[in-house]
Write an enzyme that holds these catalytic residues in place. Structure first.
Site, PDB file in Angstrom:
ATOM      1  N   CYS A  71     -68.204  54.225   1.052  1.00  0.00           N
ATOM      2  CA  CYS A  71     -69.068  53.406  -0.372  1.00  0.00           C
ATOM      3  C   CYS A  71     -69.465  52.307   0.132  1.00  0.00           C
ATOM      4  O   CYS A  71     -70.514  52.110   0.788  1.00  0.00           O
ATOM      5  CB  CYS A  71     -67.984  53.586  -1.426  1.00  0.00           C
ATOM      6  SG  CYS A  71     -66.403  53.145  -0.948  1.00  0.00           S
ATOM      7  N   SER A  72     -68.907  51.279  -0.236  1.00  0.00           N
ATOM      8  CA  SER A  72     -69.178  49.542   0.001  1.00  0.00           C
ATOM      9  C   SER A  72     -68.149  48.572  -0.032  1.00  0.00           C
ATOM     10  O   SER A  72     -68.342  47.570  -0.434  1.00  0.00           O
ATOM     11  CB  SER A  72     -70.411  49.291  -1.078  1.00  0.00           C
ATOM     12  OG  SER A  72     -69.819  49.628  -2.295  1.00  0.00           O
ATOM     13  N   CYS A  73     -67.154  49.010   0.492  1.00  0.00           N
ATOM     14  CA  CYS A  73     -65.949  47.970   0.659  1.00  0.00           C
ATOM     15  C   CYS A  73     -66.490  46.887   1.588  1.00  0.00           C
ATOM     16  O   CYS A  73     -67.106  47.166   2.571  1.00  0.00           O
ATOM     17  CB  CYS A  73     -64.766  48.867   1.506  1.00  0.00           C
ATOM     18  SG  CYS A  73     -64.051  50.207   0.306  1.00  0.00           S
TER      19      CYS A  73
HETATM   20 FE    FE Z   1     -66.115  51.434   0.213  1.00  0.00          FE
END
Ligand code: FE
Length: 204
Positions: free
Chosen positions: A111-113
């Site tokens: 995702c976009s951590c």
């Molecule tokens: Fe993520």
């Protein structure tokens, strides 16, 4: 669960998330469930107060002060706290240091951590499918797309962020900066150099 938001991956988001968010916010305010001032305060925090300048402060301090660098690499959260930096999405930060042998690059493949307290909100490309898949498969070509060409002998190591661990790259200190103060060094630290998709600005 390795990722705290994989229940709503980006591929499943509605086509216009901004519109949906606005609709939700309106509803919550109308029902008295959230205070519009509180929402504004959070937005203001991430738009103007929290951003890559905080990560740059940490990096510049590590360049200027060897003892701080050692503490940062050993326990990033404790070192960040010395500078008053903490917050959500930044609970377990690991700092990875670039060397002449190894260049580090950070991605979140699921995702976009991202370490929000150090870098603010992630850029759109960081969340894109293309970056997330290519960063692992062909990191050198991704770096070329970002205008970064590494020396032959320097290998690329890719770190996959998650809700448990978020990475920050400690770039190499630019040449010809001997004797510079942390304040002066800070101006050389770019956001992308702390993700590993860029390098710091040269001293000249
Ligand atoms: Fe993520």
């Amino acid at each position: 669960m390795p990722h705290d938001h994989h229940d709503h991956p980006h591929s499943l988001l509605p086509s216009d998330p901004a519109l949906r968010v606005k609709a939700l916010e309106t509803l919550l305010v109308r029902k008295g469930l959230v205070d519009p001032a509180a929402v504004e305060a959070i937005l203001d925090t991430y738009e103007t107060k929290v951003g890559p300048h905080l990560g740059a402060r940490v990096v510049a301090r590590a360049w200027a002060e060897p003892a701080f660098r050692t503490r940062l690499l050993a326990d990033a959260n404790a070192a960040m706290a010395e500078l008053g930096i903490s917050g959500r999405q930044g609970e377990h930060v690991v700092v990875v240091e670039n060397t002449p042998r190894t260049h580090n690059m950070v991605v979140c493949t699921l995702c976009s951590c991202y370490p929000w307290p150090l870098l603010g909100i992630p850029p759109a490309w960081y969340k894109s499918d293309a970056y997330r898949s290519r960063a692992v498969r062909e990191p050198r070509r991704v770096l070329t797309d970002f205008g970064v060409t590494l020396p032959e002998g320097q290998s690329v190591r890719v770190w996959d962020s998650s809700a448990e661990v978020r990475y920050l790259v400690l770039p190499m200190r630019p040449e010809d900066t001997g004797g510079w103060s942390a304040e002066r060094l800070q101006a050389l630290v770019t956001r992308d150099s702390m993700i590993g998709t860029g390098l710091p600005r040269p001293a000249a």
